[in-house]
Design a protein around this motif. Sequence first.
Motif, PDB file in Angstrom:
ATOM      1  N   TYR A   1      -4.302   3.437   1.302  1.00 47.08           N
ATOM      2  CA  TYR A   1      -3.188   3.713   0.401  1.00 47.08           C
ATOM      3  C   TYR A   1      -3.601   4.599  -0.773  1.00 47.08           C
ATOM      4  CZ  TYR A   1      -0.124   0.723   3.025  1.00 47.08           C
ATOM      5  OH  TYR A   1       0.652   0.199   4.029  1.00 47.08           O
TER       6      TYR A   1
ATOM      7  N   GLN B   1      -3.141   7.917   0.633  1.00 46.68           N
ATOM      8  CA  GLN B   1      -1.726   8.208   0.842  1.00 46.68           C
ATOM      9  C   GLN B   1      -0.987   8.511  -0.464  1.00 46.68           C
ATOM     10  OE1 GLN B   1      -0.122   8.520   3.847  1.00 46.68           O
ATOM     11  NE2 GLN B   1      -2.216   8.419   4.577  1.00 46.68           N
TER      12      GLN B   1
ATOM     13  N   ALA C   1      -0.677  -0.850  -1.711  1.00 50.13           N
ATOM     14  CA  ALA C   1       0.499   0.023  -1.565  1.00 50.13           C
ATOM     15  C   ALA C   1       1.304   0.059  -2.863  1.00 50.13           C
ATOM     16  CB  ALA C   1       1.376  -0.464  -0.418  1.00 50.13           C
TER      17      ALA C   1
END
Length: 146
Positions: free
Chosen positions: A41, A44, A90
């Motif tokens: 994450y 990302q 996240a």
Amino acid sequence: MERYLLDHIDEIAKVLTLEQGKPLCEARIEIAGAARYFEYYGNQAETVEGRSIPLGKGYFEFTTYEPFGVSAQIIPWNFPVEMTARSLSAALATGNACVIKTAELTPLGNAWFAHAANAVGLPKGAINILCGLGVTRARPYRLTRS
């Protein structure tokens, strides 16, 4: 946080083993898996995108990136570190603060996320960890007349 978890894997694994009876080798696997969530994450986070839909001539459109605010996670007892990492990583990558309610049977493993947050310099309040049984309902007090 990934690096912190891996640097302290032996200490955290001992806590998980003592806390829930998980074999030491499985505890190490859980912690390594938790670290991978932060790696994934974290990578990302730079690819989060949005797009503006063209509204036509004479209109100005734009996209505003902003966090939702606070993300809450209720963590089960069986994989406390890995399950926390999955949702926490996240939420942090998208700029949200987090409230983590640990399982009452396994609160100690999640305390390492508080240590990690301090070590990596997250702002105070970015991660909040709640331990215990949760809210209990008090019975209403009733007045009786004799």
